[in-house]
Design a protein around this motif. Sequence first.
Motif, PDB file in Angstrom:
ATOM      1  N   TYR A   1    -107.914   8.911 -37.938  1.00 58.07           N
ATOM      2  CA  TYR A   1    -107.052   8.327 -36.894  1.00 58.07           C
ATOM      3  C   TYR A   1    -106.618   9.367 -35.847  1.00 58.07           C
TER       4      TYR A   1
ATOM      5  N   ARG B   1    -106.223   1.100 -31.160  1.00 61.50           N
ATOM      6  CA  ARG B   1    -105.349   1.334 -32.315  1.00 61.50           C
ATOM      7  C   ARG B   1    -104.835   0.001 -32.869  1.00 61.50           C
TER       8      ARG B   1
ATOM      9  N   ARG C   1    -101.890   2.182 -39.862  1.00 58.86           N
ATOM     10  CA  ARG C   1    -102.583   2.332 -38.590  1.00 58.86           C
ATOM     11  C   ARG C   1    -104.065   2.614 -38.803  1.00 58.86           C
TER      12      ARG C   1
ATOM     13  N   LEU D   1    -108.250   2.210 -36.478  1.00 57.51           N
ATOM     14  CA  LEU D   1    -108.953   2.010 -35.210  1.00 57.51           C
ATOM     15  C   LEU D   1    -109.924   0.846 -35.319  1.00 57.51           C
TER      16      LEU D   1
END
Length: 403
Positions: free
Chosen positions: A13, A112, A123, A125
């Motif tokens: 990330y 994101r 979180r 992608l």
Amino acid sequence: MGKKFKSLYPEYYDEFKCIGGSCEDSCCVGWDIDIDKITFRKYYKVQDSEMKRMFQKNVHNNEESFSDDVDYGKVKLKSDKRCPFLDCDNYCVIHSKLGEDYLSNVCTCFPRITNLVDGCYERSLDVACPEAARILLLKEDGIKFKESEEVIGKHIISNQVDTKAKELKNSLAKYFKEIREVSIKIIQNRNLDLSERLYILGEFINGLEDESESNFNNISKFIKNYDINTAEGFYEKNSLYFMLQIDFFKKMISLLNVDKEVDSALFKEYTKQIIKSFNLDKEEVEPRKYIKIFEEYNKKYMDEYTYIFENYLVNFIYNNMFPFNEKESIFDGYIMLLMRYSFMRFYLVGKYIEERKDSKEDIVRFIQIFSKTIEHHRSYLTKSMRHIKEKEFNNIEFAKTLL
């Protein structure tokens, strides 16, 4: 400094940084561009006369808005589906003239993805972005996760769940984190062929549903003791399944309606290529002669670059709240994940028939285009799930044919 929150995310990330106009694709072309309410109002207060005129001409209220934080307004795209705020070098003039603070929530956040699980910000992608796809799919050692406490900047919550909520007391969602953890361990078990891993994942999800109906109080023990290395009715490869896949994906392509409902010129070219490769425009398709091609492609590329597909699957499982990403049952979530994977392989084999070559870079590029087209299509996944249910394909026996 803002308040810190518990955060979970893949190690990849922190590597991501938008490459802007250098990107071979653009998230500002072909997609609706949403503007949140706060940003929308800021646009109509700007002092720059040129930008003010551009906003008045190109930004309007969204009468079908579902959230003020996401799509209170919309950008009116140009006839070629490009954002009017893109300059000739594919850079955003809002960003260059007014600064990042004037970008909408959607424009700031993509690719994101942020989910909220039991108060933890998860979180990741989206592989629909070319740079994100390269970063996460090409991790030969696989995707690893880490936890920290961090300030969470501008974000949009895509999904959220509180597994301790009273309404989930008698629901499998109560065990969401445990189920997802085992699912990822299965897909990352490199002692097995990827098809075997996917089959075992199906057995695990199927077993969960059976257990929840017969003895819900045993779910925790079932998950904890599940053997990720083997399963009853173990999957065995059968080349004849490739024949069944051709017929199934011929229908899937017709549901996609590429000419009318897909904007990506490159995906349209991919589709024309595979229609020609498999003679899908003929009344009668002769799939038997393609079995050798499927096996050849698997040996040459699927085996060598298994980690790319493993990473795609793990990333999808993590950021899409798998297996709860379909409304009616968790097995539906599994079938739709399997359909995506098998559909990608079908396209790649079709390309190989014509080109007789492939590479990890081309595979990653295709997965990115596929994801941008399929995952963000307005109705395709819904139509696909409906077709699968109508044909009663939502079972472990059908899953074998897609492997």
